[in-house]
Design an enzyme around this catalytic site. Structure first.
Site, PDB file in Angstrom:
ATOM      1  N   GLU A  94       0.829  -1.206   0.000  1.00 34.30           N
ATOM      2  CA  GLU A  94       0.000   0.000   0.000  1.00 34.30           C
ATOM      3  C   GLU A  94       0.868   1.262   0.000  1.00 34.30           C
ATOM      4  O   GLU A  94       0.687   2.176   0.801  1.00 34.30           O
ATOM      5  CB  GLU A  94      -0.966  -0.002   1.197  1.00 34.30           C
ATOM      6  CG  GLU A  94      -1.881  -1.209   1.254  1.00 34.30           C
ATOM      7  CD  GLU A  94      -2.930  -1.290   0.136  1.00 34.30           C
ATOM      8  OE1 GLU A  94      -2.960  -0.410  -0.741  1.00 34.30           O
ATOM      9  OE2 GLU A  94      -3.709  -2.249   0.152  1.00 34.30           O
ATOM     10  N   CYS A 182     -13.997  -1.133 -15.373  1.00 29.50           N
ATOM     11  CA  CYS A 182     -13.242  -0.874 -16.597  1.00 29.50           C
ATOM     12  C   CYS A 182     -13.406   0.612 -16.957  1.00 29.50           C
ATOM     13  O   CYS A 182     -14.189   1.326 -16.334  1.00 29.50           O
ATOM     14  CB  CYS A 182     -13.759  -1.762 -17.744  1.00 29.50           C
ATOM     15  SG  CYS A 182     -15.427  -1.338 -18.303  1.00 29.50           S
TER      16      CYS A 182
END
Length: 189
Positions: A94, A182
């Site tokens: 992260e 997407c």
């Protein structure tokens, strides 16, 4: 019986590897896989995570598939440099939660012969470059871009869509807070 070995021959040159992508794309899973391979090779490893990331565990890096590896939580990038002495492989999960100094820390470690493996979101929920990730990708020897599956149409997803109206850039969350989309579905949300 484990025999002590001379490992000085293992430091020919360091490298920086970045694993980047959206939420739920397998970044942490890939980081854990690479770190375990280094452990199997009996390399001295240490994995770090931002102290603010307590989603699954305070002291482990945990993937969404619940695979985990022990880690050291740190407040800032300087602590990574301070606590990685003697390591052959350093993992950072992260990375978008770290300060911009992480880039210099990773370059310095690589220049000292350390293999540095970094996983992080390349874009925030607004589709903008996130934290030190763009600079890390620029200085990396290797970049792996991983993708999720769009939750709306099943295509390859590269965006992390936030499901709430919270506008803070950093908001820890899981499947109830984010969904991978997407480009087409992200732009029509």
């Amino acid at each position: 019986m484990f025999l002590e070995r001379d490992l000085s021959h293992r430091r020919p040159g360091g490298s920086i590897e970045v694993i980047a992508g959206s939420m739920f794309s397998g970044k942490t899973e890939e980081l854990i896989r690479r770190m375990r391979r280094a452990q199997f090779a009996r390399q001295k490893v240490e994995i770090f995570k931002a102290k603010i990331d307590i989603r699954y565990s305070e002291t482990e890096v945990v993937s969404h598939d619940e695979n985990s590896i022990p880690s050291t939580p740190v407040d800032n990038s300087a602590a990574v440099l301070l606590l990685s002495g003697g390591c052959e492989v350093v993992g950072i999960d992260e990375a978008q939660f770290f300060d911009k100094g992480l880039v210099d820390v990773c370059v310095r470690l690589a220049d000292q012969g350390v293999r540095v493996i970094i996983a992080g979101l390349d874009m925030d929920f607004k589709g903008k470059p996130f934290g030190p990730m763009p600079e890390l990708m620029a200085v990396a020897d290797y970049v792996t871009k991983v993708h999720a599956i769009c939750m709306r149409c099943g295509s390859v997803a590269q965006f992390s869509h936030r499901l709430s109206d919270n506008e803070k850039q950093v908001m820890l969350g899981e499947k109830n807070d984010y969904e991978p989309l997407c480009r087409r579905c992200y732009n029509t949300k």
